[in-house]
Write a protein that holds these residues in place. Structure first.
Motif, PDB file in Angstrom:
ATOM      1  N   SER A 333       4.484  21.986  -4.207  1.00  0.00           N
ATOM      2  CA  SER A 333       3.114  22.000  -4.705  1.00  0.00           C
ATOM      3  C   SER A 333       2.317  21.014  -3.879  1.00  0.00           C
ATOM      4  O   SER A 333       2.662  19.821  -3.821  1.00  0.00           O
ATOM      5  N   ILE A 334       1.161  21.524  -3.288  1.00  0.00           N
ATOM      6  CA  ILE A 334       0.405  20.697  -2.350  1.00  0.00           C
ATOM      7  C   ILE A 334      -1.062  21.001  -2.493  1.00  0.00           C
ATOM      8  O   ILE A 334      -1.444  22.117  -2.869  1.00  0.00           O
ATOM      9  N   SER A 335      -1.924  20.001  -2.219  1.00  0.00           N
ATOM     10  CA  SER A 335      -3.366  20.211  -2.310  1.00  0.00           C
ATOM     11  C   SER A 335      -3.857  20.984  -1.099  1.00  0.00           C
ATOM     12  O   SER A 335      -3.257  20.951  -0.012  1.00  0.00           O
ATOM     13  N   GLU A 336      -4.948  21.674  -1.340  1.00  0.00           N
ATOM     14  CA  GLU A 336      -5.551  22.475  -0.285  1.00  0.00           C
ATOM     15  C   GLU A 336      -5.852  21.589   0.929  1.00  0.00           C
ATOM     16  O   GLU A 336      -6.349  20.484   0.813  1.00  0.00           O
ATOM     17  N   GLY A 337      -5.496  22.043   2.181  1.00  0.00           N
ATOM     18  CA  GLY A 337      -5.775  21.328   3.429  1.00  0.00           C
ATOM     19  C   GLY A 337      -4.610  20.501   3.934  1.00  0.00           C
ATOM     20  O   GLY A 337      -4.684  19.952   5.046  1.00  0.00           O
ATOM     21  N   GLN A 338      -3.494  20.355   3.190  1.00  0.00           N
ATOM     22  CA  GLN A 338      -2.347  19.568   3.632  1.00  0.00           C
ATOM     23  C   GLN A 338      -1.337  20.470   4.329  1.00  0.00           C
ATOM     24  O   GLN A 338      -1.344  21.687   4.178  1.00  0.00           O
ATOM     25  N   MET A 339      -0.375  19.833   5.131  1.00  0.00           N
ATOM     26  CA  MET A 339       0.630  20.543   5.895  1.00  0.00           C
ATOM     27  C   MET A 339       1.898  20.705   5.044  1.00  0.00           C
ATOM     28  O   MET A 339       2.268  19.803   4.274  1.00  0.00           O
ATOM     29  N   VAL A 340       2.626  21.848   5.256  1.00  0.00           N
ATOM     30  CA  VAL A 340       3.873  22.115   4.559  1.00  0.00           C
ATOM     31  C   VAL A 340       4.851  22.723   5.551  1.00  0.00           C
ATOM     32  O   VAL A 340       4.453  23.469   6.459  1.00  0.00           O
ATOM     33  N   THR A 341       6.195  22.355   5.437  1.00  0.00           N
ATOM     34  CA  THR A 341       7.237  22.867   6.329  1.00  0.00           C
ATOM     35  C   THR A 341       8.199  23.722   5.513  1.00  0.00           C
ATOM     36  O   THR A 341       8.688  23.307   4.450  1.00  0.00           O
ATOM     37  N   VAL A 342       8.531  24.969   6.032  1.00  0.00           N
ATOM     38  CA  VAL A 342       9.441  25.916   5.387  1.00  0.00           C
ATOM     39  C   VAL A 342      10.653  26.055   6.289  1.00  0.00           C
ATOM     40  O   VAL A 342      10.518  26.309   7.507  1.00  0.00           O
ATOM     41  N   THR A 343      11.918  25.882   5.715  1.00  0.00           N
ATOM     42  CA  THR A 343      13.155  25.944   6.482  1.00  0.00           C
ATOM     43  C   THR A 343      14.081  26.968   5.848  1.00  0.00           C
ATOM     44  O   THR A 343      14.269  26.998   4.624  1.00  0.00           O
ATOM     45  N   CYS A 344      14.759  27.817   6.722  1.00  0.00           N
ATOM     46  CA  CYS A 344      15.714  28.840   6.267  1.00  0.00           C
ATOM     47  C   CYS A 344      17.000  28.633   7.045  1.00  0.00           C
ATOM     48  O   CYS A 344      16.989  28.627   8.299  1.00  0.00           O
ATOM     49  N   ALA A 345      18.193  28.463   6.339  1.00  0.00           N
ATOM     50  CA  ALA A 345      19.485  28.238   6.984  1.00  0.00           C
ATOM     51  C   ALA A 345      20.540  29.051   6.262  1.00  0.00           C
ATOM     52  O   ALA A 345      20.403  29.387   5.085  1.00  0.00           O
ATOM     53  N   ALA A 346      21.708  29.384   6.996  1.00  0.00           N
ATOM     54  CA  ALA A 346      22.794  30.181   6.425  1.00  0.00           C
ATOM     55  C   ALA A 346      24.093  29.732   7.054  1.00  0.00           C
ATOM     56  O   ALA A 346      24.151  28.757   7.810  1.00  0.00           O
ATOM     57  N   GLY A 347      25.217  30.457   6.775  1.00  0.00           N
ATOM     58  CA  GLY A 347      26.537  30.137   7.278  1.00  0.00           C
ATOM     59  C   GLY A 347      26.640  30.324   8.773  1.00  0.00           C
ATOM     60  O   GLY A 347      25.734  30.843   9.442  1.00  0.00           O
ATOM     61  N   ALA A 348      27.848  29.938   9.299  1.00  0.00           N
ATOM     62  CA  ALA A 348      28.021  29.918  10.746  1.00  0.00           C
ATOM     63  C   ALA A 348      27.968  31.303  11.352  1.00  0.00           C
ATOM     64  O   ALA A 348      27.496  31.479  12.481  1.00  0.00           O
ATOM     65  N   GLN A 349      28.445  32.343  10.649  1.00  0.00           N
ATOM     66  CA  GLN A 349      28.505  33.689  11.212  1.00  0.00           C
ATOM     67  C   GLN A 349      27.266  34.517  10.891  1.00  0.00           C
ATOM     68  O   GLN A 349      27.160  35.668  11.347  1.00  0.00           O
ATOM     69  N   ALA A 350      26.325  33.998  10.098  1.00  0.00           N
ATOM     70  CA  ALA A 350      25.168  34.773   9.658  1.00  0.00           C
ATOM     71  C   ALA A 350      23.970  34.485  10.523  1.00  0.00           C
ATOM     72  O   ALA A 350      23.762  33.356  10.985  1.00  0.00           O
ATOM     73  N   LEU A 351      23.139  35.507  10.712  1.00  0.00           N
ATOM     74  CA  LEU A 351      21.893  35.395  11.478  1.00  0.00           C
ATOM     75  C   LEU A 351      20.744  35.419  10.479  1.00  0.00           C
ATOM     76  O   LEU A 351      20.613  36.355   9.686  1.00  0.00           O
ATOM     77  N   VAL A 352      19.878  34.354  10.512  1.00  0.00           N
ATOM     78  CA  VAL A 352      18.785  34.237   9.546  1.00  0.00           C
ATOM     79  C   VAL A 352      17.479  34.651  10.200  1.00  0.00           C
ATOM     80  O   VAL A 352      17.311  34.535  11.428  1.00  0.00           O
ATOM     81  N   THR A 353      16.537  35.132   9.320  1.00  0.00           N
ATOM     82  CA  THR A 353      15.188  35.510   9.745  1.00  0.00           C
ATOM     83  C   THR A 353      14.225  34.977   8.704  1.00  0.00           C
ATOM     84  O   THR A 353      14.410  35.210   7.498  1.00  0.00           O
ATOM     85  N   LEU A 354      13.140  34.262   9.148  1.00  0.00           N
ATOM     86  CA  LEU A 354      12.135  33.686   8.256  1.00  0.00           C
ATOM     87  C   LEU A 354      10.805  34.306   8.589  1.00  0.00           C
ATOM     88  O   LEU A 354      10.315  34.169   9.729  1.00  0.00           O
ATOM     89  N   GLU A 355      10.237  34.951   7.591  1.00  0.00           N
ATOM     90  CA  GLU A 355       8.939  35.613   7.732  1.00  0.00           C
ATOM     91  C   GLU A 355       8.905  36.482   8.982  1.00  0.00           C
ATOM     92  O   GLU A 355       7.933  36.495   9.750  1.00  0.00           O
ATOM     93  N   GLY A 356      10.020  37.198   9.205  1.00  0.00           N
ATOM     94  CA  GLY A 356      10.096  38.130  10.325  1.00  0.00           C
ATOM     95  C   GLY A 356      10.490  37.519  11.641  1.00  0.00           C
ATOM     96  O   GLY A 356      10.629  38.237  12.634  1.00  0.00           O
ATOM     97  N   VAL A 357      10.696  36.161  11.681  1.00  0.00           N
ATOM     98  CA  VAL A 357      11.066  35.484  12.935  1.00  0.00           C
ATOM     99  C   VAL A 357      12.552  35.158  12.862  1.00  0.00           C
ATOM    100  O   VAL A 357      12.971  34.354  12.006  1.00  0.00           O
ATOM    101  N   PRO A 358      13.446  35.798  13.729  1.00  0.00           N
ATOM    102  CA  PRO A 358      14.875  35.531  13.653  1.00  0.00           C
ATOM    103  C   PRO A 358      15.254  34.244  14.386  1.00  0.00           C
ATOM    104  O   PRO A 358      14.512  33.744  15.263  1.00  0.00           O
ATOM    105  N   ALA A 359      16.434  33.739  14.007  1.00  0.00           N
ATOM    106  CA  ALA A 359      16.968  32.571  14.726  1.00  0.00           C
ATOM    107  C   ALA A 359      17.465  33.006  16.093  1.00  0.00           C
ATOM    108  O   ALA A 359      17.755  34.179  16.337  1.00  0.00           O
TER     109      ALA A 359
END
Length: 924
Positions: A333-359
């Motif tokens: 939860s953040i006020s309008e105009g502030q910065m926020v960081t989103v992180t997506c991680a998985a196991g060693a054999q899995a390939l992750v994709t965040l908002e359509g962007v793959p690792a």
């Protein structure tokens, strides 16, 4: 050669006789019958039983005797000529004991027959197979060891109580024992659970014993049918560690399905399935749970066993481990105009994709940074990961929501500036503001009046119409907006804006104004009822035809309302000829009054007054416009003449002249048409005296029983009867019934004497007079002078004399008299000895006839009649029993000129007009 002497012959004959007798005696002694007997000769003994045999002979002194048999003996009793021995433990199927005696150097024998029988104590049905396939044959075998004799044995194989095979062993050798019965039977579905048994019957009733029966213990048959197809196994190809999946195994065409056993396992793990049955099908279901120790390829096995046979199916299942990805926000939860960081991680054999962007490579996380705005509030970020398992790509997702805090916004989409609602149904009033945290919204009238209950369901009324100020606020700020609320409702027509009744006056100007209430403003139109398309609008010059009922309808978008408006047009009185005629005829007794209906609004009052002559100032009764109990009385008389009728209401008056005439329907009464009328026979025929009163003058028509009045010249008696007279004019009819009587002059129709045969002095006679007349005639008599003791009946029709004397002889006259005349007839009576002559004058030819007789004979006879000395019997024998007085006939012939012959044979009457008849009165 001479023959033997008679003495020698007699000696030889005696010797021959002696020798013959001696030889006959020796033969009789040497051939005496001896025998041996064995009882019982034939015997049936149960195997292992005992039997007494009696051996006897009739030999007087047998040398020796005995009983030969291979059977065991238990005891013996004997006498001089008999032997009894008990045989025990008899087991041979058949033996023949021999009884013998030695007598007179001969051996006497008697053979017996002993047979044993054994009850069917053991009846054995060979063991059935534990399971028998349906449609295949199986063998039923029944053994009955030792029972016999076999020829008396019958074996039956049974399914329940149903006989399958029945066999009799009749004809088998007597020594045969025991029996076996075998049959081949086709197994059926319905045989499952059926009991098979064997029944043995040993029938010794023909040998004097009973029927011995026994049955084997029943054996249950279990049949089955198993499909050749393997079970159908439904299971996933992949199973994740820690997850549970439902697996099932199904098989059809097996019977009995409930007896089948199912084994379901995943690898070494028995799944303990739950089995359900539906007819000849079963379904086994179980939950398979994968563990980390089972990771890799495993086999899922389903095995169905029934009747010693089984069907099996195997499937490969891959067990894998695939954890879900990890998605994190630096600040949820953040006020309008502030910065926020989103992180997506998985196991060693899995390939992750965040908002359509793959690792870049499997096992590497992905990050995203952004400056939070209002549009990012409640934004969801999606992270998905993929893993390849045994050629299949598996996918897992994870999402997270970002909350952005910002001040309220009142947009037209959530809180429109103008609201329009229909009145009546409940509505939820909404003015929604955007903002985080959720803003509170408050709407109230600017003048401090009503407050809108936002978000609550409530009825909408027209009182809510107006302008409201709405304010939204949260801890980030506030927003303000003015809102206009319009409540629409259907039209309404009330008595103020649209009265139910309107009155106009003829000749004035007016318009039909009907005002309706409603939002939006309604359109109003008025149409005369029953006349489509005739709309009343604008300024009108009022005429009577504008009166009537109008249908006024108000319409807007919310509905319509309708109302009937009655317009009354008032005007002054008007006379119209059909409703108030200038000439009127009053019919006496009709009960009608003069109807003078005057057109006018309001209804004018009318009065008709006589003008001139006999009607001057006389009020003419008028019929009321509507029948009512207070209607004026109907006059019995009304004066004809001229009347002036005046009609008046508040808008004026009018006058009219009416000429009244009077008429009446026909009327007949006793004075004009007497109900009893009399005619005279022979008078000239005339019409009935029947007239009628009435105006116009009625015509009268009379008929007799529907027959018109006959055209004839004179009245006859046939004209008497009942007549119906009808009087008719334009106002009706009247009728009377008239009875007509016809009167006529009297006529003496009959004048007779009784007895007709004659009378002697001192005898009785009667004269009868019958007259025809109308009205009835009065009867009167005229008798000879000096006639006394004359009796008359009550109506004078009969004259009687008792003890006739000479003074009673002479002329008698009967006269009938009524108002129309008199008629008389005469009869002459003379009293004498044996003969009495009554001479009635007749025609001159009668006197001449009498003068033609012999003078002397006439004198003697006449003298004899007068003196009564005539012998009636001699006269009758001589044919001279009737005596006529010629002198009397001369006198009577000059007396009258009317009459005719009455009767022959001794009686005659003379009418007053001079007709002559004769009557003879004879003494005894």
């Amino acid at each position: 050669m001479p023959g033997p002497s008679p003495g020698l012959r007699r000696a030889l004959l005696g010797l021959w006789a002696a020798l013959s007798l001696g030889l006959f005696g020796l033969s009789a002694v040497s051939q005496e019958p001896f025998w041996a007997d064995l009882q019982p000769r034939v015997a049936f003994v149960e195997r292992g039983g005992s039997l007494w045999l009696n051996c006897s002979t009739n030999c007087p002194r047998p040398e020796r005797g005995g009983l030969e048999t291979s059977l065991r003996r238990n005891g013996t009793q004997r006498g001089l000529r008999w032997l009894a021995r008990q045989l025990v433990d008899i087991r041979e199927p058949e033996t023949q004991p021999v009884c013998f005696f030695r007598c007179a150097r001969r051996t006497l024998q008697a053979r017996g027959l002993i047979r044993t029988f054994q009850r069917p104590d053991r009846v054995e049905l060979v063991q059935l197979p534990p399971w028998q396939p349906v449609g295949e044959n199986f063998t039923l075998s029944c053994r009955v060891p030792g029972a016999g004799p076999r020829a008396s044995l019958t074996l039956t194989l049974l399914r329940g109580s149903q006989e399958l095979i029945r066999r009799s062993f009749a004809g088998e050798p007597p020594r045969a024992r025991g029996a076996v019965l075998t049959a081949t039977v086709l197994a059926r579905r319905e045989d499952h659970g059926a009991n098979f048994s064997c029944r043995a019957e040993l029938d010794l009733r023909p040998h004097g014993l009973g029927l011995f029966e026994n049955s084997s213990a029943p054996r249950e048959l279990r049949t089955f049918s198993l499909s050749p197809d393997p079970p159908r196994l439904a299971a996933p190809r992949f199973l994740e560690v820690g997850s549970e999946r439902l697996v099932s195994c199904a098989l059809d065409q097996l019977f009995p399905a409930t007896e089948a056993r199912v084994y379901l396992a995943l690898g070494d793990q028995n799944l303990s399935p739950d089995v359900t049955h539906d007819g000849d099908a079963l379904v086994a279901t179980a939950t398979a749970t994968a563990s980390a120790e089972q990771e890799g390829a495993r086999q899922l096995v389903c095995n169905v066993t029934l009747g010693g046979e089984n069907r099996e199916t195997r499937e490969n299942v891959t067990i894998y481990s695939f954890p879900a990805p990890l998605l994190t926000l630096s600040e949820p939860s953040i006020s309008e105009g502030q910065m926020v960081t989103v992180t997506c991680a998985a196991g060693a054999q899995a390939l992750v994709t965040l908002e359509g962007v793959p690792a870049a490579v499997p096992g590497q996380p992905v990050q995203l940074q952004l400056n939070a705005t209002e549009n990012d509030d409640r934004r969801s970020f999606f992270c998905n990961t993929t893993l390849d398992v045994d050629g299949e790509t598996l996918i897992k997702n994870r999402s997270a929501e970002l909350r952005v805090l910002y001040a309220p916004r009142l947009d037209d989409s959530g809180c429109p500036r103008s609201w329009t609602w229909p009145e009546g149904p409940e509505q939820t009033l909404r003015c929604e503001a955007r903002g985080n945290p959720e803003p509170s919204v408050h709407c109230a009238r600017s003048d401090g009046g009503a407050v809108l209950a936002l978000g609550l369901l409530g009825p909408v009324t027209r009182a809510l119409s107006g302008t409201y100020r709405c304010k939204a606020a949260n801890d980030q700020g506030e927003a303000v907006k003015d809102v206009t609320l319009t409540v629409e409702y259907a039209p309404a027509l009330d008595s103020v804006g649209c009265p139910e009744r309107i009155t106009w006056v003829e000749g004035t100007e007016a318009s039909l104004s009907c005002v309706a209430h409603g939002v939006p403003p309604p359109d109003v139109s008025c149409v005369r009822s029953g006349e489509l398309g005739v709309v009343l609008e604008g300024l009108l010059l009022v005429a009577p035809e504008h009166a009537g009922t109008y249908r006024c309808e108000a319409t807007n978008a919310r509905g319509s309302a309708a109302k009937n408006v009655i317009i009354t047009v008032e005007y002054g009185p008007r006379f119209e000829e059909p409703n108030c005629p200038s000439n009127w005829t009053w019919v006496e007794g009709s009960g009608r009054l003069f109807s003078c209906e005057v057109d006018g609004k309001p209804q004018p009052s009318v009065e008709c007054v006589g003008s001139g002559g006999a009607t001057e100032g006389v009020l003419l009764p008028l019929a009321p416009p509507d029948p009512s109990p207070r209607a004026p009385s109907i006059p019995s008389d009304l004066a004809p003449g001229t009347y002036i009728c005046n009609a008046t209401n508040r808008h004026g008056s009018a006058a009219k002249t009416v000429i009244v005439s009077a008429e009446s329907p026909p009327e007949m009464d006793e004075s004009t048409c007497p109900s009893q009328q009399t005619w005279l026979e022979g008078a000239e025929a005339a019409a009935l005296a029947c007239a009628a009163r009435g105006r116009p003058s009625p015509g009268v028509h009379c008929s007799r029983e529907g027959t018109p009045w006959p055209e004839q010249q004179r009245v006859s008696r046939e004209d008497a009867g009942t007549y119906h007279c009808v009087a008719t004019n334009a106002h009706g009819t009247d009728s009377r019934t008239v009875t007509v009587g016809v009167e006529y002059r009297p006529v003496v129709a009959e004048l007779a004497a009784s007895p007709p045969g004659g009378v002697r002095p001192g005898g009785n006679f009667t004269l009868t007079c019958r007259a025809e007349a109308w009205p009835p005639a009065q009867i009167s008599w005229r008798a000879p002078p000096g006639a006394l003791n004359i009796g008359l009946s009550s109506n004078n029709s009969t004259l009687s004399v008792a003890g006739a004397m000479g003074s009673h002889g002479g002329e008698y006259e009967c006269a009938a008299t009524n108002a129309h005349g008199r008629h008389a007839r005469r009869i002459t009576v003379r009293v004498a000895g044996p003969w009495l002559w009554v001479a009635v004058g007749g025609a001159a030819g009668g006197a001449a006839l009498l003068a033609a007789g012999a003078g002397l004979a006439f004198y003697v006879q006449s003298t004899a009649c007068k003196k009564g000395e005539y012998n009636v019997q001699e006269a009758e024998s001589s044919g001279e029993a009737v005596c006529l007085n010629g002198a009397g006939g001369g006198a009577g012939g000059a007396a009258g000129a009317e009459g005719g012959p009455q009767a022959a044979g001794g009686a005659a009457e003379s009418p007053a007009e001079g007709e002559v008849f004769a009557i003879q009165l004879t003494s005894a």
